[in-house]
Design a protein around this motif. Structure first.
Motif, short mmCIF file in Angstrom:
data_model
loop_
_atom_site.label_atom_id
_atom_site.label_comp_id
_atom_site.label_asym_id
_atom_site.label_seq_id
_atom_site.Cartn_x
_atom_site.Cartn_y
_atom_site.Cartn_z
N GLU A 1 -2.86 11.78 3.08
CA GLU A 1 -3.89 10.94 2.47
C GLU A 1 -3.94 9.59 3.17
OE1 GLU A 1 -3.40 12.63 -2.10
OE2 GLU A 1 -3.82 10.52 -1.72
N GLY A 2 -4.99 8.85 2.88
CA GLY A 2 -5.11 7.49 3.40
C GLY A 2 -4.27 6.53 2.58
N LEU A 3 -4.32 5.29 2.94
CA LEU A 3 -3.54 4.27 2.24
C LEU A 3 -4.29 3.79 1.01
CD1 LEU A 3 -2.68 4.00 5.37
CD2 LEU A 3 -1.67 1.87 4.61
N LYS A 4 -3.54 3.59 -0.05
CA LYS A 4 -4.12 3.09 -1.30
C LYS A 4 -3.45 1.78 -1.67
CE LYS A 4 -6.79 6.68 -2.52
NZ LYS A 4 -6.73 7.47 -1.33
N ALA B 1 6.55 9.15 -0.53
CA ALA B 1 5.40 8.63 0.21
C ALA B 1 5.90 7.61 1.22
CB ALA B 1 4.40 7.96 -0.74
N TYR C 1 0.85 -1.18 0.00
CA TYR C 1 0.00 0.00 0.00
C TYR C 1 0.90 1.24 0.00
CZ TYR C 1 -3.77 -3.13 1.56
OH TYR C 1 -4.70 -4.14 1.64
N ARG C 2 0.36 2.32 -0.54
CA ARG C 2 1.10 3.58 -0.54
C ARG C 2 0.28 4.64 0.19
NH1 ARG C 2 3.15 6.34 -6.09
NH2 ARG C 2 0.94 6.19 -6.62
N GLN C 3 0.97 5.40 1.01
CA GLN C 3 0.32 6.50 1.73
C GLN C 3 1.00 7.80 1.32
OE1 GLN C 3 0.73 6.56 6.06
NE2 GLN C 3 -1.30 7.48 6.28
N GLN D 1 -2.79 4.37 13.65
CA GLN D 1 -1.42 4.69 13.26
C GLN D 1 -0.89 5.77 14.19
OE1 GLN D 1 -0.86 6.54 9.37
NE2 GLN D 1 1.12 5.53 9.13
N GLN E 1 -10.13 8.03 4.48
CA GLN E 1 -9.09 9.06 4.45
C GLN E 1 -8.38 9.22 5.79
OE1 GLN E 1 -8.61 9.23 1.18
NE2 GLN E 1 -8.27 11.41 1.37
N GLY E 2 -8.94 8.65 6.83
CA GLY E 2 -8.32 8.77 8.14
C GLY E 2 -8.91 9.89 8.97
N PHE F 1 -7.87 4.75 10.98
CA PHE F 1 -8.32 4.43 9.63
C PHE F 1 -9.36 3.32 9.67
CE2 PHE F 1 -5.47 6.94 7.08
CZ PHE F 1 -4.32 7.07 7.85
#
Lengths: 113, 112
Positions: free
Chosen positions: A41-44, A88, A35-37, B38, B104-105, B90
């Motif tokens: 932003e949130g994690l994708k 990221a 996953y990338r953050q 987190q 989005q958290g 999250f």
């Protein structure tokens, strides 16, 4: 039982260089997810792998990004010719089976100068 | 497309006050729902999860969440927060039981 391991924890690269991020899943886990953050932003989701197989790469950018999970050794996320937008936090997670809970590593924070 | 919505990007509360972090999902198929926490500069830790069975799930540190199918919600609550609860939270669900789709958290800040 050690958790998911990722290294390096921090990685600095200049534009155009290659970045290699490593992930060792928890013992007994054969399913790995990346996953990338991006900042703020949130994690994708990026990619889901089993040993020697890519199962779902629907979240991977079409160019410059690749992932592997060989029979022996850690999973590798490779970014070629990095650009500033690649900066990221990259998280790896693992699970023993596809529908089981995913456990996350501490992440690799990539900074592209 | 399946999505997870966290309605509040930041929630400031005073220590020992109750808190609710809201989460709504949009999947029309069976879902597995999760809350991850987190802490600053760390990875994600699983807080609690709903897979099936009782709609109220609890964590070991006092958080709980209730799966509400009619409202497509999975809000996280704690009756009395502590300074150490300061973190980003999250909400996530699974798509095809393989990849997690994250909200989005929500940044929870506890003031003394």
């Amino acid at each position: 039982n050690a958790g998911v391991m990722q290294n390096p924890r921090h990685l600095v690269r200049r534009r155009g260089q290659e970045a290699r991020l490593r992930c060792s899943p928890m013992k007994g886990h054969s399913h790995v997810y990346w996953y990338r953050q991006l900042p703020e932003e949130g994690l994708k989701f990026m990619v889901y792998l089993q040993k020697e197989n890519i199962i779902d790469e629907s979240g991977m950018p079409k160019e410059r990004f690749s992932a592997e999970f060989p029979k022996e050794g850690p999973s590798i996320l490779r970014i070629q010719q990095v650009v500033r937008g690649d900066s990221a936090a990259y998280f790896c997670a693992s699970s023993p089976l596809p529908q089981e809970t995913q456990y996350f590593g501490p992440g690799t924070r990539l900074l592209v100068l | 497309a399946q999505s997870v919505t966290q309605l509040d990007s930041q929630v400031p509360v005073f220590e020992e006050a109750p808190v609710e972090l809201r989460c709504n999902y949009s999947s029309s198929v069976s879902v597995y729902l999760f809350w991850y926490v987190q802490y600053p500069n760390q990875g994600l830790q699983l807080l609690l999860k709903y897979l099936s069975g009782s709609t109220l799930v609890k964590s070991i540190n006092g958080f709980e969440a209730e799966f509400n199918k009619s409202q497509t919600s999975f809000h996280l609550r704690k009756p009395s927060v502590h300074i150490s609860d300061t973190a980003e939270y999250f909400c996530a669900d699974t798509q095809g039981a393989q990849k997690l789709v994250f909200g989005q958290g929500t940044r929870l800040t506890i003031n003394p």
